[in-house]
Structures are given as C-alpha cells and as structure tokens.
Design an enzyme around this catalytic site. Structure first.
Site, mmCIF file in Angstrom:
data_model
loop_
_atom_site.group_PDB
_atom_site.id
_atom_site.type_symbol
_atom_site.label_atom_id
_atom_site.label_comp_id
_atom_site.label_asym_id
_atom_site.label_seq_id
_atom_site.Cartn_x
_atom_site.Cartn_y
_atom_site.Cartn_z
ATOM 1 N N SER A 281 -60.021 84.093 89.295
ATOM 2 C CA SER A 281 -60.038 84.693 87.959
ATOM 3 C C SER A 281 -60.439 86.159 87.994
ATOM 4 O O SER A 281 -60.375 86.833 86.969
ATOM 5 C CB SER A 281 -61.072 83.982 87.085
ATOM 6 O OG SER A 281 -60.859 82.615 87.068
ATOM 7 N N HIS B 224 -52.565 83.492 88.689
ATOM 8 C CA HIS B 224 -53.739 83.096 87.899
ATOM 9 C C HIS B 224 -53.314 82.319 86.654
ATOM 10 O O HIS B 224 -52.908 82.902 85.641
ATOM 11 C CB HIS B 224 -54.540 84.360 87.524
ATOM 12 C CG HIS B 224 -55.767 84.076 86.726
ATOM 13 N ND1 HIS B 224 -56.219 84.908 85.732
ATOM 14 C CD2 HIS B 224 -56.640 83.044 86.774
ATOM 15 C CE1 HIS B 224 -57.312 84.389 85.202
ATOM 16 N NE2 HIS B 224 -57.588 83.265 85.817
ATOM 17 N N GLU C 13 -51.043 85.092 84.957
ATOM 18 C CA GLU C 13 -51.118 86.457 85.483
ATOM 19 C C GLU C 13 -50.667 86.442 86.945
ATOM 20 O O GLU C 13 -51.090 85.578 87.711
ATOM 21 C CB GLU C 13 -52.559 86.979 85.422
ATOM 22 C CG GLU C 13 -53.052 87.258 84.017
ATOM 23 C CD GLU C 13 -54.470 87.834 84.013
ATOM 24 O OE1 GLU C 13 -54.741 88.695 83.170
ATOM 25 O OE2 GLU C 13 -55.304 87.412 84.838
ATOM 26 N N ASN D 30 -59.506 88.292 81.870
ATOM 27 C CA ASN D 30 -60.963 88.148 81.983
ATOM 28 C C ASN D 30 -61.717 89.467 81.847
ATOM 29 O O ASN D 30 -62.900 89.474 81.516
ATOM 30 C CB ASN D 30 -61.338 87.448 83.283
ATOM 31 C CG ASN D 30 -61.102 85.959 83.162
ATOM 32 O OD1 ASN D 30 -61.481 85.341 82.162
ATOM 33 N ND2 ASN D 30 -60.437 85.367 84.142
HETATM 34 N N1 NAD Z 1 -62.266 77.144 84.623
HETATM 35 C C1 NAD Z 1 -61.400 77.995 84.127
HETATM 36 O O1 NAD Z 1 -61.278 78.135 82.898
HETATM 37 C C2 NAD Z 1 -60.516 78.806 85.043
HETATM 38 C C3 NAD Z 1 -59.403 79.454 84.515
HETATM 39 C C4 NAD Z 1 -58.552 80.161 85.377
HETATM 40 C C5 NAD Z 1 -58.872 80.252 86.729
HETATM 41 N N2 NAD Z 1 -59.988 79.631 87.205
HETATM 42 C C6 NAD Z 1 -60.275 79.759 88.637
HETATM 43 O O2 NAD Z 1 -59.820 78.573 89.296
HETATM 44 C C7 NAD Z 1 -60.686 78.283 90.420
HETATM 45 C C8 NAD Z 1 -61.240 76.881 90.264
HETATM 46 O O3 NAD Z 1 -61.952 76.781 89.040
HETATM 47 P P1 NAD Z 1 -62.234 75.364 88.374
HETATM 48 O O4 NAD Z 1 -62.663 75.629 86.980
HETATM 49 O O5 NAD Z 1 -61.118 74.446 88.649
HETATM 50 O O6 NAD Z 1 -63.536 74.892 89.220
HETATM 51 P P2 NAD Z 1 -64.073 73.419 89.426
HETATM 52 O O7 NAD Z 1 -65.530 73.577 89.705
HETATM 53 O O8 NAD Z 1 -63.654 72.529 88.314
HETATM 54 O O9 NAD Z 1 -63.316 72.903 90.753
HETATM 55 C C9 NAD Z 1 -63.457 73.488 92.012
HETATM 56 C C10 NAD Z 1 -63.054 72.448 93.063
HETATM 57 O O10 NAD Z 1 -62.973 73.079 94.339
HETATM 58 C C11 NAD Z 1 -63.504 72.199 95.309
HETATM 59 N N3 NAD Z 1 -63.917 73.007 96.453
HETATM 60 C C12 NAD Z 1 -64.957 73.877 96.520
HETATM 61 N N4 NAD Z 1 -64.972 74.475 97.719
HETATM 62 C C13 NAD Z 1 -63.912 73.985 98.426
HETATM 63 C C14 NAD Z 1 -63.372 74.238 99.717
HETATM 64 N N5 NAD Z 1 -63.940 75.135 100.537
HETATM 65 N N6 NAD Z 1 -62.263 73.560 100.115
HETATM 66 C C15 NAD Z 1 -61.677 72.660 99.280
HETATM 67 N N7 NAD Z 1 -62.146 72.375 98.044
HETATM 68 C C16 NAD Z 1 -63.237 73.038 97.621
HETATM 69 C C17 NAD Z 1 -64.648 71.475 94.603
HETATM 70 O O11 NAD Z 1 -64.938 70.236 95.226
HETATM 71 C C18 NAD Z 1 -64.069 71.308 93.194
HETATM 72 O O12 NAD Z 1 -63.383 70.079 93.064
HETATM 73 C C19 NAD Z 1 -61.738 79.392 90.439
HETATM 74 O O13 NAD Z 1 -61.316 80.416 91.286
HETATM 75 C C20 NAD Z 1 -61.753 79.859 88.970
HETATM 76 O O14 NAD Z 1 -62.210 81.164 88.819
HETATM 77 C C21 NAD Z 1 -60.816 78.895 86.394
#
Ligand code: NAD
Length: 276
Positions: free
Chosen positions: A114, A135, A147, A185
C-alpha cells in the site's frame, strides 16, 4: 495463465477469489498453514451465501472451487506466470520474501504493497524489469480501482502485462507514482490519522464517522475504515510514509500504536475502534 498469490489474509483472499472466479488457475501460499485452511473455509462460506442471495452464480462458485489451490511450500509457486505478493506491510518481511521468490522464478512478480517504494523493493529481486506494484483496494471483489506502480527499472512489457491482467479482472487500472503511499493512501492515511487525533481529543467516535458519512458522502466513516483496513496495516503505512517523507501529518497517534500493541487490530481480530 497460472497466478500465484502469497499471503492469504484479507487482501490475498480477495485477490485469489477474483482471479479464480475470472478463470485463472490460482495457487495460494501463506506461511501460516492454519490461516490457509481457516480462510478458505471462511471464503467458501461467504461465497455460498452470495450464491444463496443470487449475487454469485453456481458457475462462478464452481470456477472458484476448481481454480483455487492451496499450497504449503513457497516453491510450489514455481510454475506461476505471475506472482502477486500480499503479505504484511513490513518492508523487511517483503524484502526477504522477494529474495526467496526470485531464487525460483524469472516471471513477473507484483506486490500489493500500500505504500512501500517499488524501486526500493525491486532491489531484492533478480530481474527488476519484471517487478511492479499492483495495488488492489479493499474489499477486492467490490472495489473497481487498482493502482499500477512502475518502479524506475520496471519494463514496459511488464507494465503492459500488469495493465492487461487488471483489465481482465474487470478492474480499472490507474497509473500511480512511486512515492510513499502512492496516490490513494497518500490522501487517505492523513484523513484517518486526523480522525484518530479527534478521537484522542475526546470527540465521540460515532460523531466522527457520521460527520464524514453525511457531510462528505463517504460510505464508511474514517474510524470504521481504519478497523476495516486493519490497524496494524494502518500503523505500518503511517510509519513508513513518515519515515520516508518526514511529513508530521503522517505521525501515528499514540492511540493507534497502543491499540496495535494490545492486539486490537480492527475487524480481523474482533476489536478496534469498534467491537465486532
Ligand atoms: N487491508 C487493506 O485494506 C489493504 C488494502 C490494500 C492493500 N493492502 C496491502 O496488502 C498486504 C496484505 O494486507 P492484508 O490486509 O491482507 O493483511 P493481513 O494481515 O490480513 O494478511 C497478511 C497475511 O500474510 C501472511 N504472511 C505474513 N508474512 C508472510 C510471509 N513471509 N510469507 C507468507 N505469508 C506471510 C500472514 O500469515 C497473513 O495471512 C499489505 O501489503 C497491505 O498493505 C491492504
């Protein structure tokens, strides 16, 4: 085309779901094996409810089942034509993961980060010309915008393939600059942090959210949105953008930091600014 999704949290689940339903064979890996099983069950339940309500066809549900496969080893993603990383928003964790992925693939690697610089992350892959930011917005099945962020070394072919992939998912790709927080963001995070500061000043959380829903026509108030995004992710975002820009508007309020310390991460843990 075979798509690999790494991280089966909120975003990985949404990305994998959309890819599988659109007909891509999709391999999903998460380092937490329990999450893989648990989130697949959750996803199946959500989708069968959508079928019951007539919002998803039986065919789409069948395609999802047929195309999505859980994988318990990272190396199982070797044959993927495109790998989308969606793990925790921590620069070092992502950097380590990209080094590992790069050891077994020379195909396109995309990150769903993000905020983190695509050019910086591409230092950890062997072929930076095949590295790009894709993204997705949360919730992925609903939100139209994606994005696309080109790093300094991202190749034109990679860019074109990313744009075509996003269009094939019936999403709207928008090119965003490789600056901390990119486009959405960069604008959204200061607003949410400001709402948390008002909350710290004693303003009722319901008033803050109602004000932005009714006064700015936002579908969700900023504190509800913070819970939806995940407070840990929001804190990573704020800290990263602040460390890169030194702009004080990205300093995370103490409340946000303490909530994360307490494990109150929002919807995903059942407690954040609200209880779920
Ligand atoms: N939450 C949002 O609204 C949102 C929106 C757009 C982008 N993002 C981005 O998407 C990504 C994930 O966010 P999320 O909200 O899904 O987080 P989340 O916490 O729901 O999920 C993250 C997952 O990654 C896994 N994980 C962590 N380290 C790991 C590794 N080294 N290898 C494999 N798996 C691993 C964890 O077990 C978990 O299941 C981040 O980069 C975040 O910035 C989030």
């Amino acid at each position: 085309m075979l798509v690999g999704v790494i991280g089966f949290g909120q975003m990985g689940s949404g990305i994998a779901q959309v890819c599988a339903i659109k007909g891509y064979r999709t391999f999903v890996y998460d380092e937490n094996k329990d999450i893989l099983e648990k989130n697949l069950e959750k996803l199946k339940n959500q989708l069968s409810q959508l079928v019951d309500r007539g919002k998803l066809t039986m065919d789409q549900y069948a395609r999802f089942q047929e195309n999505l496969t859980l994988k318990t080893e990272l190396g199982d993603l070797e044959k993927c034509d495109l790998i989308v990383e969606a793990i925790v928003e921590d620069p070092q964790s992502k950097a380590k993961l990209f080094e590992r992925i790069s050891s077994f693939t020379s195909k396109i690697i995309a990150t769903n980060t993000s905020s983190i610089s695509i050019t910086w992350l591409s230092r950890f892959v062997k072929r930076p010309e095949r590295f790009i930011g894709i993204h997705f917005m949360n919730p992925v099945p609903v939100m139209k915008l994606v994005e696309i962020i080109k790093g300094l070394q991202t190749g034109t072919e990679t860019l074109n393939q990313a744009v075509n992939f996003v269009k094939s998912l019936e999403k709207e790709p928008v090119l965003a600059p490789d600056i901390p927080g990119f486009l959405v963001n960069r604008i959204l995070v200061p607003m949410i942090l400001e709402a948390i500061k008002l909350f710290e000043h004693g303003v009722d959380k319901n008033h803050i959210d109602q004000a932005m829903k009714l006064g700015a026509n936002h579908p969700m108030g900023p504190l509800e949105l913070a819970d939806f995004v995940g407070l840990d992710t929001l804190l990573y975002l704020a800290d990263y953008i602040h460390s890169e820009t030194r702009d004080p508007k990205f300093i995370a309020p103490n409340t946000l930091r303490r909530y994360v310390d307490a494990g109150w991460l929002g919807r995903k843990t059942g407690r954040g600014f609200y209880d779920y």
